[in-house]
Scaffold this active site. Structure first.
Site, PDB file in Angstrom:
ATOM      1  N   PRO A   1       0.714  -1.315  -0.059  1.00  0.00           N
ATOM      2  CA  PRO A   1       0.048  -0.070   0.107  1.00  0.00           C
ATOM      3  C   PRO A   1       0.757   1.316   0.001  1.00  0.00           C
ATOM      4  O   PRO A   1       1.824   1.447   0.714  1.00  0.00           O
ATOM      5  CB  PRO A   1      -0.871  -0.159   1.473  1.00  0.00           C
ATOM      6  CG  PRO A   1      -0.923  -1.676   1.305  1.00  0.00           C
ATOM      7  CD  PRO A   1       0.281  -2.292   1.002  1.00  0.00           C
ATOM      8  N   CYS A   2       0.544   2.316  -0.990  1.00  0.00           N
ATOM      9  CA  CYS A   2       1.281   3.123  -1.007  1.00  0.00           C
ATOM     10  C   CYS A   2       0.549   4.524  -0.163  1.00  0.00           C
ATOM     11  O   CYS A   2       1.486   5.573   0.038  1.00  0.00           O
ATOM     12  CB  CYS A   2       1.413   3.825  -2.662  1.00  0.00           C
ATOM     13  SG  CYS A   2      -0.074   4.065  -3.397  1.00  0.00           S
TER      14      CYS A   2
END
Length: 351
Positions: A76-77
């Site tokens: 997840p960014c």
């Protein structure tokens, strides 16, 4: 007797709807296991690839994951994104890369690939070190073997993607192979402007858009091709935009409601698909780009199918597309890895 090609086996973590996986698959990799917790991404992945493990990665044992030659992960960014709160490792999602390390340590594939937003480069780890340095050190010293790790901030438009989208890529090659990865050379930016990708034939699926709010629709009627919210007459701005216009220096002159022109390369597509966050407005029509148009900007082929049978599904498809890795960028990296690590091995068993 003809020789049977044995493709490198790939495990895909945080697979999303499959942009990175499709880029690697078309480069000749065999995806043997994939995982993503997001139900919308899972639904698209199943339509186009088949099976995907939908469990939270925290609940997946390393022993349940097959041995592989390459492991990819787009963890997840959002914790590292400038569009979010930038909590970084203090956000629980920001530590999910540790789950990747847990699995890598057990499997020790020949190659690992991490993809994330540029904000990761300026993120500090909990002990004050740069997170990128922590990631490199963790991989370099793993199991007394480790990986030669190279990372680079790249622009997707340098690899055939009609979008200026900057992402950080880490490529690690197991040290016993004696290889240091070299990122592929930049490609010429030919045919990447919007005018070259918006000519979608009739009959191609997913040519449906998410209607703009009345306020947004009124604003964009005043924005010319190639313009932004700064072109909207003051009296037609919503109160919060008037506040920003009144003190542009304080708000760092934000470039909301960007309407990229047909002769421009589009900006970054985001998961929110809001005009304030990305150039989602069509050059000449007063609407968002359709799902298929965004898919083309992300270089998904026209036969890659999304789900648009309800209003909820339509908004969900903008989310999964905004979170996806552009297919052609992934393919360029995959081809470089295949050439440098797996060259000449097509007729040999891996591992």
């Amino acid at each position: 007797m003809a020789k049977v090609e044995n493709k490198p086996k790939m495990v895909s973590l945080f697979s999303g709807c499959g942009g990175l996986d499709l880029g690697f698959e078309t480069a000749g990799f065999n995806i043997i296991w994939a995982n993503d917790f997001d139900s919308d991404a899972q639904a698209v992945y199943k339509l186009n690839f088949g099976k995907i493990d939908g469990r939270d990665i925290l609940d997946v044992s390393e022993d349940e994951i097959p041995d592989c030659d390459i492991l990819t992960a787009g963890f997840p960014c959002q914790p590292f994104s400038s569009a979010g709160n930038r909590k970084g490792v203090h956000d629980s999602r920001g530590m999910l890369y540790k789950e990747c390390l847990r699995i890598i340590e057990k499997k020790m594939p020949k190659v690992i690939v991490f993809e994330n937003v540029r904000g990761l480069l300026s993120t500090k780890y909990i002990d004050g070190r740069k997170l990128v340095d922590v990631i490199v050190e963790d991989l370099s010293t793993m199991n007394n073997v480790g990986y030669n790790v190279d990372y680079k901030l790249i622009n997707a438009s340098d690899y055939g993607v009609p979008q200026n989208r900057q992402r950080v890529l880490f490529v690690g090659i197991r040290k016993d192979l004696g290889i240091n990865f070299a990122f592929p050379e930049k490609q010429e930016k030919k045919g990447l402007t919007l005018e070259n990708i918006l000519n979608i034939p009739q009959g191609v699926k997913n040519q449906v858009d998410w209607p703009l709010s009345p306020q947004a629709l009124e604003m964009i009627t005043y924005i010319p091709e190639g313009g932004s919210w700064k072109d909207v007459p003051y009296e037609h701005l919503a109160p919060r935009f008037k506040k920003i216009r009144d003190n542009m220096k304080k708000y760092h002159s934000p470039n909301f409601y960007r309407r990229f022109a047909r002769n421009e390369i589009c900006g970054t597509m985001t998961a929110s698909a809001q005009p304030e966050n990305c150039g989602i407005v069509h050059p000449t029509e007063n609407r968002r780009f359709t799902i298929r148009e965004v898919a083309r900007i992300q270089t998904f082929p026209d036969d890659f199918i999304f789900i648009d049978d309800t209003a909820r599904n339509i908004t969900a498809m903008y989310k999964v597309l905004g979170n996806a890795v552009p297919v052609k960028m992934a393919n360029a990296i995959a081809l470089a890895i295949k050439q440098q690590v797996f060259k000449g091995d097509e007729n040999n068993e891996y591992r």
